[in-house]
Design an enzyme around this catalytic site. Structure first.
Site, PDB file in Angstrom:
ATOM      1  N   ASP A   1     -17.995 -65.827  57.648  1.00  0.00           N
ATOM      2  CA  ASP A   1     -17.485 -67.071  58.221  1.00  0.00           C
ATOM      3  C   ASP A   1     -18.460 -68.220  57.938  1.00  0.00           C
ATOM      4  O   ASP A   1     -19.456 -68.033  57.238  1.00  0.00           O
ATOM      5  CB  ASP A   1     -17.220 -66.852  59.711  1.00  0.00           C
ATOM      6  CG  ASP A   1     -18.488 -66.539  60.501  1.00  0.00           C
ATOM      7  OD1 ASP A   1     -19.594 -66.910  60.056  1.00  0.00           O
ATOM      8  OD2 ASP A   1     -18.375 -65.934  61.575  1.00  0.00           O
TER       9      ASP A   1
ATOM     10  N   TRP B   1       0.024 -38.480  57.178  1.00  0.00           N
ATOM     11  CA  TRP B   1       0.942 -38.560  58.334  1.00  0.00           C
ATOM     12  C   TRP B   1       2.400 -38.353  57.930  1.00  0.00           C
ATOM     13  O   TRP B   1       3.185 -37.831  58.725  1.00  0.00           O
ATOM     14  CB  TRP B   1       0.760 -39.891  59.077  1.00  0.00           C
ATOM     15  CG  TRP B   1      -0.634 -40.175  59.541  1.00  0.00           C
ATOM     16  CD1 TRP B   1      -1.340 -41.327  59.340  1.00  0.00           C
ATOM     17  CD2 TRP B   1      -1.520 -39.317  60.291  1.00  0.00           C
ATOM     18  NE1 TRP B   1      -2.601 -41.229  59.895  1.00  0.00           N
ATOM     19  CE2 TRP B   1      -2.741 -40.010  60.479  1.00  0.00           C
ATOM     20  CE3 TRP B   1      -1.419 -38.024  60.804  1.00  0.00           C
ATOM     21  CZ2 TRP B   1      -3.832 -39.464  61.164  1.00  0.00           C
ATOM     22  CZ3 TRP B   1      -2.507 -37.474  61.486  1.00  0.00           C
ATOM     23  CH2 TRP B   1      -3.684 -38.184  61.663  1.00  0.00           C
TER      24      TRP B   1
ATOM     25  N   THR C   1      -2.126 -42.208  64.458  1.00  0.00           N
ATOM     26  CA  THR C   1      -3.026 -42.229  65.617  1.00  0.00           C
ATOM     27  C   THR C   1      -3.240 -43.663  66.114  1.00  0.00           C
ATOM     28  O   THR C   1      -4.297 -44.257  65.907  1.00  0.00           O
ATOM     29  CB  THR C   1      -4.407 -41.634  65.233  1.00  0.00           C
ATOM     30  OG1 THR C   1      -4.902 -42.367  64.101  1.00  0.00           O
ATOM     31  CG2 THR C   1      -4.324 -40.170  64.880  1.00  0.00           C
ATOM     32  N   PRO C   2      -2.238 -44.232  66.803  1.00  0.00           N
ATOM     33  CA  PRO C   2      -2.422 -45.602  67.303  1.00  0.00           C
ATOM     34  C   PRO C   2      -3.567 -45.712  68.309  1.00  0.00           C
ATOM     35  O   PRO C   2      -3.857 -44.779  69.056  1.00  0.00           O
ATOM     36  CB  PRO C   2      -1.082 -45.938  67.946  1.00  0.00           C
ATOM     37  CG  PRO C   2      -0.337 -44.663  68.074  1.00  0.00           C
ATOM     38  CD  PRO C   2      -0.908 -43.708  67.082  1.00  0.00           C
ATOM     39  N   ILE C   3      -4.174 -46.879  68.306  1.00  0.00           N
ATOM     40  CA  ILE C   3      -5.313 -47.177  69.176  1.00  0.00           C
ATOM     41  C   ILE C   3      -4.816 -47.547  70.567  1.00  0.00           C
ATOM     42  O   ILE C   3      -3.801 -48.222  70.708  1.00  0.00           O
ATOM     43  CB  ILE C   3      -6.136 -48.321  68.547  1.00  0.00           C
ATOM     44  CG1 ILE C   3      -7.478 -48.480  69.204  1.00  0.00           C
ATOM     45  CG2 ILE C   3      -5.363 -49.622  68.558  1.00  0.00           C
ATOM     46  CD1 ILE C   3      -8.394 -49.474  68.474  1.00  0.00           C
TER      47      ILE C   3
ATOM     48  N   LYS D   1      -4.226 -35.589  75.784  1.00  0.00           N
ATOM     49  CA  LYS D   1      -3.304 -36.326  74.913  1.00  0.00           C
ATOM     50  C   LYS D   1      -3.993 -37.475  74.170  1.00  0.00           C
ATOM     51  O   LYS D   1      -3.326 -38.357  73.632  1.00  0.00           O
ATOM     52  CB  LYS D   1      -2.136 -36.890  75.733  1.00  0.00           C
ATOM     53  CG  LYS D   1      -1.129 -35.833  76.182  1.00  0.00           C
ATOM     54  CD  LYS D   1       0.129 -36.516  76.713  1.00  0.00           C
ATOM     55  CE  LYS D   1       1.263 -35.528  76.960  1.00  0.00           C
ATOM     56  NZ  LYS D   1       2.477 -36.231  77.437  1.00  0.00           N
TER      57      LYS D   1
END
Lengths: 142, 142, 142, 142
Positions: D17, D47, D59-61, D90
């Site tokens: 930046d 997947w 594998t969602p966060i 889970k």
């Protein structure tokens, strides 16, 4: 006279690079958003609807030509002027002018197609193919 | 024969859009990295050094023309072939070919300048100006 | 009662991944923009001015903790609610709630510092150091 | 002892930046790539295959907590060390340590779930639901 739709984009700190100006790939992010916004503002239904009614999945890009005229930096508010300048048989040309007030920052001519799922073998792009411009979409955008 | 330097880029899940293909602005992110890598591999010192020795701050883009030939998706490894194809007085043309194995994915011709701090008033781009191609840099890249 | 400033963000096609939902790093891009917008809306001068008056260069992040509660997708308009919930000696905590209408999409608690150029040796972060919260900035943001 | 897989990432000019350091959302882009790379290196099938065999889509966060310890800039090569530190019923916790040689740049603890298509009504996340950790995947990653 063709329709022109303006998309507003504020330049944020994180859009700028160590030279303190907009890092150029970000202009293409905004142009892609301005392209979709053009169709939405013209009244074209979302692509998940046109997929059912016309088989049209979206408008993938095939060619783009951009000229970077002035730099922009964070805090700037940009107006992206969008017009479809040419309708060909299976593709169309969109012109973008990115302006900050009276200054032209960037100018871009882009060719896109209307894409459908590929039915036949031997098509150039895997999975999708160009279809003739749907007249119902063209008439909304002219 | 001009030098060609290859930059490798793996396509990640997050580089792809809901159509499951690379979102096109990402190609320009990779092209910018491949452009810098070209100079590094040719032995050109970092810009913070050339700023002191030659006054050269970097190579801002002024024009780009890209053709999107095939799609790519996550898991793909891309080879970005970079060559400077033309040296003009105050600008140069770089050609990029993005390939996945034998397939050409995207092709791009880009014009950049060598930039220095602007000394005089009336220059087109605020803050920087194009300088003549430094012969010491050109000879390393040919 | 602390001030809350809302930053609006439209989700674009290119912000979404092949699962058709916002790719999570984009939430942090928007949070960074919402953080700067908070100070602007509270009347804090731009950092290039506070650098001269107070020595303050900006507010680099030192810690962030985010919970992803619901997914969002393109076409959604998100409201990012920003509040400074805690003022410590040399850092402050900002809370972000990203909502789509009544739905909470993402929630984030972030610690930032006010940074100045490093004067002394032995500071933890190269080049910058945390300074005590400037009372003039705090009073504008509470 | 848990498996640790290292993912290499070069920092490019455009990742930085106007303060000339990595813009922090980019660390999350790289962490997402390092997470997928971990499963690939452990021998977990892609997947799209596990979707057919185990119903697992990805594998969602759901939660991330990061500490930014040192800054990095362009030219740096970062090593992202990835370990799964906890297996819950889970969900699972992944620890990331981003290092530049001996320096710790950023550290992150992240909770993800194994997701399947939602079968029943009333699930918290639209469209997907958490499934119990598949033993065949866990045994490859420990």
């Amino acid at each position: 006279m063709s329709k022109t739709i303006v998309y507003k984009q504020k330049v944020e700190f994180g859009d700028c690079d160590p030279a303190r100006i907009v890092w150029f790939p970000n202009y293409f992010r905004w142009i892609d958003a301005a392209s979709r916004n053009f169709f939405v503002q013209c009244g074209v239904p979302p692509w998940h609807e046109t997929e059912k009614t016309l088989g049209v999945l979206g408008t993938p890009i095939v060619d783009t030509h951009a000229r970077f005229i002035n730099t922009a930096s964070y805090g700037d508010v940009l107006d992206i002027h969008v017009t479809i300048t040419e309708w060909r048989t299976k593709s169309f040309v969109t012109q973008y002018q990115i302006r900050r007030g009276g200054d032209l920052i960037m100018e871009c001519d882009e060719v896109r197609i209307f894409a459908a799922h590929r039915a036949a073998v031997g098509d150039p792009q895997p999975g999708i193919r160009a279809v003739p411009i749907p007249p119902s979409i063209r008439s909304l955008c002219e």
